[in-house]
Each structure stands twice: as structure tokens, then as C-alpha cells.
Motif scaffolding. Structure first.
Motif, PDB file in Angstrom:
ATOM      1  N   VAL A  89     112.302 -73.503  97.869  1.00 54.89           N
ATOM      2  CA  VAL A  89     113.609 -73.027  97.421  1.00 54.89           C
ATOM      3  C   VAL A  89     114.656 -73.346  98.475  1.00 54.89           C
ATOM      4  CG1 VAL A  89     112.559 -71.158  96.091  1.00 54.89           C
ATOM      5  CG2 VAL A  89     113.331 -70.717  98.437  1.00 54.89           C
TER       6      VAL A  89
ATOM      7  N   LEU B 179     115.051 -72.411  93.147  1.00 58.81           N
ATOM      8  CA  LEU B 179     113.947 -73.364  93.168  1.00 58.81           C
ATOM      9  C   LEU B 179     114.445 -74.798  93.224  1.00 58.81           C
ATOM     10  CD1 LEU B 179     110.836 -73.677  92.955  1.00 58.81           C
ATOM     11  CD2 LEU B 179     111.150 -73.924  90.485  1.00 58.81           C
TER      12      LEU B 179
ATOM     13  N   GLU C 218     106.842 -69.072  93.779  1.00 59.20           N
ATOM     14  CA  GLU C 218     108.305 -69.111  93.768  1.00 59.20           C
ATOM     15  C   GLU C 218     108.885 -67.795  94.274  1.00 59.20           C
ATOM     16  OE1 GLU C 218     112.053 -69.810  90.673  1.00 59.20           O
ATOM     17  OE2 GLU C 218     109.984 -70.194  90.019  1.00 59.20           O
TER      18      GLU C 218
ATOM     19  N   ALA D 264     105.896 -73.784  96.163  1.00 55.40           N
ATOM     20  CA  ALA D 264     107.284 -73.726  95.709  1.00 55.40           C
ATOM     21  C   ALA D 264     108.220 -73.873  96.892  1.00 55.40           C
ATOM     22  CB  ALA D 264     107.552 -72.406  94.993  1.00 55.40           C
TER      23      ALA D 264
ATOM     24  N   MET E  71     108.546 -77.697  92.781  1.00 60.77           N
ATOM     25  CA  MET E  71     107.284 -76.989  92.604  1.00 60.77           C
ATOM     26  C   MET E  71     106.162 -78.006  92.425  1.00 60.77           C
ATOM     27  SD  MET E  71     105.459 -74.134  91.940  1.00 60.77           S
ATOM     28  CE  MET E  71     106.654 -72.866  91.477  1.00 60.77           C
TER      29      MET E  71
END
Length: 295
Positions: A61, A67, A85, A59, A70
Motif C-alpha cells: 500500500v 492498495l 491488505e 499486499a 497484490m
């Protein structure tokens, strides 16, 4: 394919502005774009394949913990996506690797459990010029330590792999890797550049590898040192999909056999089985991987 259009980290400089009734200028800072997030994830996937990781969710961010991208490798358990995440968000908001947070909790600072979303190792901030622009979180690899290893590799690749793209003109700047960095990469076998359209690896072998098929990438191999018996074509024995558009197996049945030595160049088109059957090493070689699926 727009070669060089999408680089390992794409930095868009935020526009400077003056606010009404405010003095001075709003500070500018780099930010992580979607293209940059995808490239960071690609670096983690490459490292996962190099380590033969059984799976993994990656993930990416932004600096606020939101986010951006992914990617989940085949055979990764479903919960890994949410955990990855959470690790990334924790690393971004705390501006530090999550391993340090987990260690602090294990050491007795349990109050961190009330404020950290996923205080588990495997989250690493993405830093450019001292500024945290986001974070990468990994979950579902072979172990917690390997989660961290993949995340660290992705973060390092962002710094060592490529220069930035000009956000306004869309033109790529030059990439320079000094001798020390290249030497270090060959000492362990590691990617030098990882971007969407192409990759450059400083590869090192001391023993035979698995048979492989890259369904999307064409490999251009340039040998620097050592000798190896290289098999192309034929049929991969016990082939399994180990990552998207990547197949590996125990060996190759049939195929063409040749010896690769210093100075040789070998081009392996996408979809072609290939296998380093015997290696007299260390066997050092550059690999340029050109994606046939780029835009």
C-alpha cells in the motif's frame, strides 16, 4: 528487455508548488510507485521460496494505506489477501510494524482493536530517508512469525537492494553495496538486489538442495568458495509448481553431472532443470537472475 529500467524502489519526487494566498513552498517527499510496489512484492516472493513457505498473500500500500499491488502465491487460502491488505494498511497508517500493535493488545491495550484494521503481525512500513512511503503486509505463510519474516525481508530489500530511478528522466542511478553488507548477505544467503528485470543473490549452501526449474529466469552462477556436484538437464522427479513459473522436485533423473569449484561460471538457461546434488561447504556463489519475460 529494458535492463535496469525498473528498480527495487522507484521514487517520484512530488512537484513543488505555491498555493494561492499561502506562504512558503509545499514540502517535497518521496512516494512509492506501482513499479516500486511490484519490486517490493518480488522480494517477499523470493524470500518465501527460500524458506519453502507453503503460500502467502503479499499486499503493498502507499503511505495513505491505499492498495498499490497484490500478489498471492499458489495454494494460499482466499482470506489471506484481505488480511494482508489490512496488515499493510495498519502498518502504513500507524507508521509502525503491526507486531508491536498486536503485542500491545495482548498486553492489555484492547482499545486498539477499535482503531486498528488488522492488528496482527505481518505488516511492516516501507521507509526511505526516514519517511514512510507505504507498507507491506503478508498473510498465509507457514506461521504468523513467517508472515513477519517475509514482510521484513521485503522492507529490507527495498533499502539494501537498489538505488532509485530518476522520476523525470527515467534513468537509473548507480547501486553500491559495501563490503559489510555483502559479507552479511553471504553469511546467511540472501538477495542483494531484487528488481523487475534482474536479481543478484549472495547464495550460500551447506547441504544439497531441491531440483529446480525457473521457467522465466536465466541463472548466471559465479562460484566464490567450496565445491558442489551440479546436475543440469534430465527430468525433475516429483516436480511441483511452488510459485509462479517455478518448479521444484526431490531430484533429477538423468542429466549432465559436473563439479563446480572456485572461479567457475555456470549459465543455466530458463526452463533448464538443475540441482545441487552434493555440496562440500560452505559453498558460496553469486547468482545473477535475468528475467526472460521483462519488458
Amino acid at each position: 528487455m529494458r535492463t535496469g529500467r525498473t528498480f527495487l524502489l522507484t521514487l517520484a519526487l512530488l512537484a513543488s508548488a505555491t498555493a494561492a494566498h499561502a506562504q512558503g513552498r509545499v514540502a517535497t517527499r518521496p512516494s512509492l510507485t506501482l513499479a516500486g510496489a511490484k519490486a517490493v512484492a518480488t522480494a517477499a516472493v523470493v524470500e518465501a521460496k527460500r524458506l519453502n513457505a507453503p503460500g502467502g498473500a503479499i499486499a503493498i500500500v502507499d503511505d495513505g494505506g491505499h492498495l498499490l499491488y497484490m500478489e498471492r502465491l499458489d495454494n494460499t487460502f482466499a482470506a489471506a489477501a484481505g488480511v494482508a491488505e489490512g496488515k499493510a494498511r495498519t502498518a502504513a497508517l500507524f507508521r509502525r510494524p503491526t507486531k508491536g500493535i498486536e503485542d500491545a493488545i495482548v498486553g492489555g491495550r484492547t482499545t486498539l482493536l477499535n482503531v486498528a484494521e488488522a492488528p496482527l503481525q505481518g505488516g511492516v512500513p516501507l521507509v526511505v530517508d526516514g519517511v514512510v512511503v507505504g507498507a507491506v503486509g503478508v498473510s498465509g505463510a507457514a506461521s504468523a512469525d513467517q508472515d513477519t519474516e517475509l514482510a521484513v525481508a521485503a522492507a529490507k530489500a527495498m533499502l539494501t537492494g537498489a538505488a532509485q530511478m530518476d522520476g523525470d528522466a527515467g534513468t537509473a542511478s548507480l547501486t553500491f553495496l559495501d563490503n559489510a553488507r555483502v559479507k552479511d548477505a553471504f553469511a546467511k544467503g540472501a538477495p542483494l538486489v531484487e528488481v523487475t528485470d534482474y536479481k543478484i543473490h549472495a547464495s550460500r549452501r551447506v547441504e544439497p538442495g531441491m531440483a529446480e526449474i525457473h521457467e522465466r529466469d536465466t541463472d548466471i552462477i559465479y562460484v566464490l568458495e567450496g565445491r558442489a556436484t551440479f546436475v543440469t538437464g534430465g527430468k525433475v522427479v516429483a516436480g511441483k509448481t511452488t510459485a509462479p513459473e517455478e518448479i521444484r522436485g526431490a531430484s533429477i533423473d538423468g542429466g549432465d553431472v559436473r563439479t563446480l569449484a572456485k572461479g567457475d561460471v555456470m549459465v543455466v538457461p530458463a526452463g533448464t532443470p538443475h540441482w545441487f546434488r552434493d555440496v562440500k561447504g560452505p559453498f558460496l556463489y553469486y547468482v545473477v537472475k535475468v528475467s526472460n519475460g521483462g519488458q
